[in-house]
Design a protein around this motif. Structure first.
Motif, PDB file in Angstrom:
ATOM      1  N   ASP A 295       0.812  -1.221   0.000  1.00  0.00           N
ATOM      2  CA  ASP A 295       0.000   0.000   0.000  1.00  0.00           C
ATOM      3  C   ASP A 295       0.847   1.273   0.000  1.00  0.00           C
ATOM      4  OD1 ASP A 295      -2.443  -1.374  -0.014  1.00  0.00           O
ATOM      5  OD2 ASP A 295      -2.395  -1.609   2.164  1.00  0.00           O
ATOM      6  N   PRO A 296       1.702   1.471  -1.006  1.00  0.00           N
ATOM      7  CA  PRO A 296       2.476   2.721  -1.060  1.00  0.00           C
ATOM      8  C   PRO A 296       1.566   3.900  -1.402  1.00  0.00           C
ATOM      9  CG  PRO A 296       2.820   1.461  -3.056  1.00  0.00           C
ATOM     10  CD  PRO A 296       1.987   0.589  -2.155  1.00  0.00           C
ATOM     11  N   ILE A 297       1.800   5.033  -0.748  1.00  0.00           N
ATOM     12  CA  ILE A 297       0.987   6.233  -0.948  1.00  0.00           C
ATOM     13  C   ILE A 297       1.907   7.452  -0.951  1.00  0.00           C
ATOM     14  CG2 ILE A 297      -0.899   7.656  -0.022  1.00  0.00           C
ATOM     15  CD1 ILE A 297      -1.996   5.206   1.345  1.00  0.00           C
ATOM     16  N   GLY A 298       1.558   8.451  -1.756  1.00  0.00           N
ATOM     17  CA  GLY A 298       2.275   9.717  -1.710  1.00  0.00           C
ATOM     18  C   GLY A 298       3.102   9.982  -2.958  1.00  0.00           C
ATOM     19  N   VAL A 299       3.526  11.233  -3.071  1.00  0.00           N
ATOM     20  CA  VAL A 299       4.282  11.669  -4.237  1.00  0.00           C
ATOM     21  C   VAL A 299       5.619  10.944  -4.325  1.00  0.00           C
ATOM     22  CG1 VAL A 299       5.386  13.648  -5.333  1.00  0.00           C
ATOM     23  CG2 VAL A 299       3.167  13.930  -4.212  1.00  0.00           C
ATOM     24  N   ARG A 300       6.280  10.783  -3.176  1.00  0.00           N
ATOM     25  CA  ARG A 300       7.585  10.122  -3.189  1.00  0.00           C
ATOM     26  C   ARG A 300       7.472   8.695  -3.716  1.00  0.00           C
ATOM     27  NH1 ARG A 300      11.681   9.167   1.996  1.00  0.00           N
ATOM     28  NH2 ARG A 300      13.351   8.162   0.772  1.00  0.00           N
ATOM     29  N   ALA A 301       6.457   7.970  -3.270  1.00  0.00           N
ATOM     30  CA  ALA A 301       6.267   6.597  -3.742  1.00  0.00           C
ATOM     31  C   ALA A 301       5.974   6.585  -5.239  1.00  0.00           C
ATOM     32  CB  ALA A 301       5.131   5.929  -2.967  1.00  0.00           C
ATOM     33  N   THR A 302       5.168   7.550  -5.705  1.00  0.00           N
ATOM     34  CA  THR A 302       4.862   7.624  -7.135  1.00  0.00           C
ATOM     35  C   THR A 302       6.132   7.824  -7.955  1.00  0.00           C
ATOM     36  OG1 THR A 302       2.725   8.627  -6.581  1.00  0.00           O
ATOM     37  CG2 THR A 302       3.465   8.793  -8.862  1.00  0.00           C
ATOM     38  N   VAL A 303       6.968   8.769  -7.511  1.00  0.00           N
ATOM     39  CA  VAL A 303       8.204   9.059  -8.242  1.00  0.00           C
ATOM     40  C   VAL A 303       9.139   7.850  -8.220  1.00  0.00           C
ATOM     41  CG1 VAL A 303      10.270  10.498  -8.264  1.00  0.00           C
ATOM     42  CG2 VAL A 303       8.030  11.534  -7.850  1.00  0.00           C
ATOM     43  N   LEU A 304       9.277   7.209  -7.058  1.00  0.00           N
ATOM     44  CA  LEU A 304      10.166   6.050  -6.957  1.00  0.00           C
ATOM     45  C   LEU A 304       9.718   4.916  -7.871  1.00  0.00           C
ATOM     46  CD1 LEU A 304      10.923   5.908  -3.122  1.00  0.00           C
ATOM     47  CD2 LEU A 304      12.515   6.491  -4.970  1.00  0.00           C
ATOM     48  N   LEU A 305       8.417   4.639  -7.881  1.00  0.00           N
ATOM     49  CA  LEU A 305       7.914   3.558  -8.735  1.00  0.00           C
ATOM     50  C   LEU A 305       8.056   3.913 -10.213  1.00  0.00           C
ATOM     51  CD1 LEU A 305       4.707   2.394  -6.824  1.00  0.00           C
ATOM     52  CD2 LEU A 305       6.872   1.177  -7.054  1.00  0.00           C
ATOM     53  N   ALA A 306       7.783   5.177 -10.557  1.00  0.00           N
ATOM     54  CA  ALA A 306       7.905   5.578 -11.960  1.00  0.00           C
ATOM     55  C   ALA A 306       9.355   5.513 -12.435  1.00  0.00           C
ATOM     56  CB  ALA A 306       7.352   6.996 -12.143  1.00  0.00           C
TER      57      ALA A 306
END
Length: 341
Positions: free
Chosen positions: A95-106
């Motif tokens: 359950d990753p959430i947040g801008v940082r998680a989005t950037v890391l996954l992208a």
């Protein structure tokens, strides 16, 4: 064919970003709070999962386009897609959430995509012609082989059917603004991939075909917007019309034009198949999954999410779209006149 590699990789990278956004922003919106039975989700509750899976399928189609239909690129793309789905389920449990998680996954997803593309390009450059490598004239933008044309046309058919599924996806409430945004972005990306793969499958990239591709892309994007503008529950007719236009356009782009013009009776039959086939195949795959094969429920359990209410069904519509697209590919992915049934 020179456009195929950069365009395919660029669209694959865009699909990676969509996938990362779906994991960290859209997925949390679909997960109910608490295990109480009266709050169990209903039909289409996990629409974000389907959008993510279709983004992963877009990555695969983009790699097939980037590889110009070559077997090595296509096999690697399918293998990457399977591994990516498994990774998606594991990430969903966290359950990753947040801008940082989005950037890391992208960034991580684009790094994996880039590493695979670089490896395949290096092996392609080092392989002799006829042993998994590309012929010199193909590498310089020549016409694809018959097998590569079939692969590209099949990928275009898969992307075309997935466009319909993404454009028409719904949720139990249909009030989430993020649902419209995610569906529009995913369907638009798949539509562009369908047009790009079909143009890459053409025996020659003439001015007429390029103009047709541009017109088809615009029509498909407008159609996606119109489907989303229609009220939920009444989208069947516009979806069917969008599928007929997009898939018929795929055949016009990809198939041979003997004497410089299409064989219209062949495309008339293709239009009939494009009008009736996607809906028929979607129903033929959805009904067994709802009754006999609880694949969606299995993915829900593996991701650690709440089960769907017993009165409803946990249908993985993205898988239905994939199977229906492959079925349409069997009907339409015969671009050469001498190879067409």
């Amino acid at each position: 064919m020179r456009f195929a590699r950069p365009v395919g990789l660029l669209l694959s990278a865009a699909a990676v970003v969509l996938w990362a956004f779906g994991v960290t922003v859209l997925q949390p919106l679909t997960e109910p709070i608490g295990p109480w039975s009266e709050r169990l989700p209903g039909n289409n509750a996990y629409w974000a999962r389907d959008l993510r899976f279709m983004a992963i399928m877009a990555v695969v189609v983009g790699l097939v386009l980037a590889g110009r239909g070559q077997l090595r690129w296509s096999r690697s793309a399918v293998l990457l897609g399977g591994c990516w789905v498994a990774a998606d389920v594991a990430i969903d449990r966290v359950d990753p959430i947040g801008v940082r998680a989005t950037v890391l996954l992208a960034v991580g997803g684009c790094a994996v995509l880039g590493a695979l593309a670089a490896t395949l390009w290096w092996r392609e450059r080092g392989a002799p012609s006829g042993q998994g490598g590309e012929a010199p004239e193909a590498a310089e933008g020549g016409a694809p082989s018959a097998a590569e044309r079939r692969t590209l046309t099949g990928a275009a058919c898969v992307a075309g059917v997935l466009t319909l599924v993404a454009a028409g996806i719904e949720s139990p409430t249909d009030r989430e603004p993020e649902l419209n945004q995610g569906a529009l972005a995913t369907a638009a990306l798949l539509a562009v991939l369908a047009v790009g793969a079909a143009l890459a499958a053409a025996p020659a990239r003439t001015r007429a075909r390029v103009g047709l591709a541009a017109g088809l892309a615009v029509a498909a994007l407008v159609g996606v917007g119109l489907v989303r503008a229609v009220a939920p529950g009444t989208r069947l007719l516009p979806e069917t019309a969008l599928g007929a236009v997009l898939l018929t356009g795929v055949t016009l782009l990809a198939w041979d034009w003997p004497g410089g013009r299409p064989i219209w009776r062949h495309h008339a039959l293709a239009a009939l198949a494009a009008l009736l086939g996607p809906v028929a195949f979607l129903l033929a795959t959805a009904i067994p999954m709802m009754i006999l094969l609880p694949i969606g429920a299995t993915f829900t359990v593996l991701a650690g999410n709440s089960p769907i209410n017993a009165a409803d069904s946990d249908l993985l519509v993205s898988l239905c779209g994939l199977l229906s697209g492959l079925a349409m590919a069997l009907l339409l992915a015969r671009p050469a006149v001498t190879d067409r049934r």
